[in-house]
Design an enzyme around this catalytic site. Structure first.
Site, PDB file in Angstrom:
ATOM      1  N   CYS A  72       1.006  -1.184  -0.130  1.00 52.14           N
ATOM      2  CA  CYS A  72      -0.201   0.025   0.063  1.00 52.14           C
ATOM      3  C   CYS A  72       0.944   1.226  -0.080  1.00 52.14           C
ATOM      4  O   CYS A  72       1.798   1.421   0.560  1.00 52.14           O
ATOM      5  CB  CYS A  72      -0.799   0.002   1.142  1.00 52.14           C
ATOM      6  SG  CYS A  72      -2.169  -1.131   1.304  1.00 52.14           S
ATOM      7  N   GLU A  74       0.679   3.944   1.887  1.00 48.79           N
ATOM      8  CA  GLU A  74       0.931   4.424   2.966  1.00 48.79           C
ATOM      9  C   GLU A  74       2.180   3.904   3.742  1.00 48.79           C
ATOM     10  O   GLU A  74       3.169   4.475   4.224  1.00 48.79           O
ATOM     11  CB  GLU A  74      -0.187   4.214   4.145  1.00 48.79           C
ATOM     12  CG  GLU A  74      -1.493   4.712   3.784  1.00 48.79           C
ATOM     13  CD  GLU A  74      -2.403   4.094   2.843  1.00 48.79           C
ATOM     14  OE1 GLU A  74      -1.971   3.339   2.034  1.00 48.79           O
ATOM     15  OE2 GLU A  74      -3.707   3.984   3.280  1.00 48.79           O
TER      16      GLU A  74
HETATM   17  N1  THU Z   1      -4.362   0.259  -1.002  1.00 52.61           N
HETATM   18  C1  THU Z   1      -3.346   1.346  -0.805  1.00 52.61           C
HETATM   19  O1  THU Z   1      -2.423   1.964  -1.283  1.00 52.61           O
HETATM   20  N2  THU Z   1      -3.736   2.064   0.693  1.00 52.61           N
HETATM   21  C2  THU Z   1      -4.807   1.503   1.382  1.00 52.61           C
HETATM   22  O2  THU Z   1      -4.939   1.872   2.589  1.00 52.61           O
HETATM   23  C3  THU Z   1      -5.739   0.490   1.032  1.00 52.61           C
HETATM   24  C4  THU Z   1      -5.310  -0.220  -0.350  1.00 52.61           C
HETATM   25  C5  THU Z   1      -3.713  -0.418  -2.540  1.00 52.61           C
HETATM   26  C6  THU Z   1      -3.375  -1.679  -2.235  1.00 52.61           C
HETATM   27  C7  THU Z   1      -3.589  -2.338  -3.680  1.00 52.61           C
HETATM   28  O3  THU Z   1      -2.714  -2.104  -4.425  1.00 52.61           O
HETATM   29  C8  THU Z   1      -4.733  -1.524  -4.092  1.00 52.61           C
HETATM   30  O4  THU Z   1      -5.158  -0.429  -3.298  1.00 52.61           O
HETATM   31  C9  THU Z   1      -6.203  -2.238  -4.148  1.00 52.61           C
HETATM   32  O5  THU Z   1      -6.425  -2.557  -2.858  1.00 52.61           O
END
Ligand code: THU
Length: 158
Positions: A72, A74
């Site tokens: 993710c 973050e």
């Molecule tokens: N994702 C994030 O980058 N941050 C979050 O808090 C939730 C999900 C990303 C992970 C994945 O690459 C995409 O979003 C779909 O879940």
């Protein structure tokens, strides 16, 4: 048995209500989302932090064909800051979503795993609260001051 009431606090606000510095962090998060590697989900996320020095660091989600190896936005930015600026406190974290899949009725708060990482990041800075700003509902933003509002009873080893 005693009932314990936990009352997290969130604020919704329009972008206009952000300070100049916060607006800059959000703009960097939105810019970073354009660098996401998200061919599997098409869900482009950017995260930007402002450090106590004023410096803004940003990153995006990085997916992988081996799905669990992806990360993710973050966590990419927080782990990078932890590794490169280990003693520097984070004041603000903005999370932006740029995706056709974005649904106006929803609020795009960080996922559970990221909440745990934000929690440890905040603990590393003597629990000085990180202001967390994320998107939704609609054109609005949602914010909370400190990860404890998103993750009460966080897991910590020490
Ligand atoms: N994702 C994030 O980058 N941050 C979050 O808090 C939730 C999900 C990303 C992970 C994945 O690459 C995409 O979003 C779909 O879940």
């Amino acid at each position: 048995m005693q009932k314990l009431v936990v009352a997290p606090e969130f604020f919704t606000l329009s972008e206009r209500a952000l300070s100049t510095a916060e607006a800059q962090v959000l703009a960097e998060a939105r810019k970073a989302a354009l660098n996401a590697h998200a061919p599997y989900s098409q869900f482009f996320v950017g995260a930007a932090v402002q450090l106590e020095t004023g410096e803004i660091v940003s990153a995006s989600n990085q997916e992988n064909a081996s799905y669990p190896s992806g990360m993710c936005a973050e966590r990419v930015v927080l782990n990078f800051v932890g590794a490169t600026h280990p003693k520097v406190k984070i004041k603000t974290l903005c999370i932006a979503v740029v995706s056709e899949l974005k649904d106006a009725s929803r609020v795009y708060a960080p996922c559970g795993g990221c909440r745990q990482v934000i929690s440890e990041t905040q603990a590393r800075q003597n629990n000085e609260p990180i202001d967390i700003i994320f998107e939704g509902p609609g054109d609005q933003l949602t914010r909370c001051c400190g990860i404890e509002h998103l993750l009460p009873f966080t897991f910590q080893l020490f």
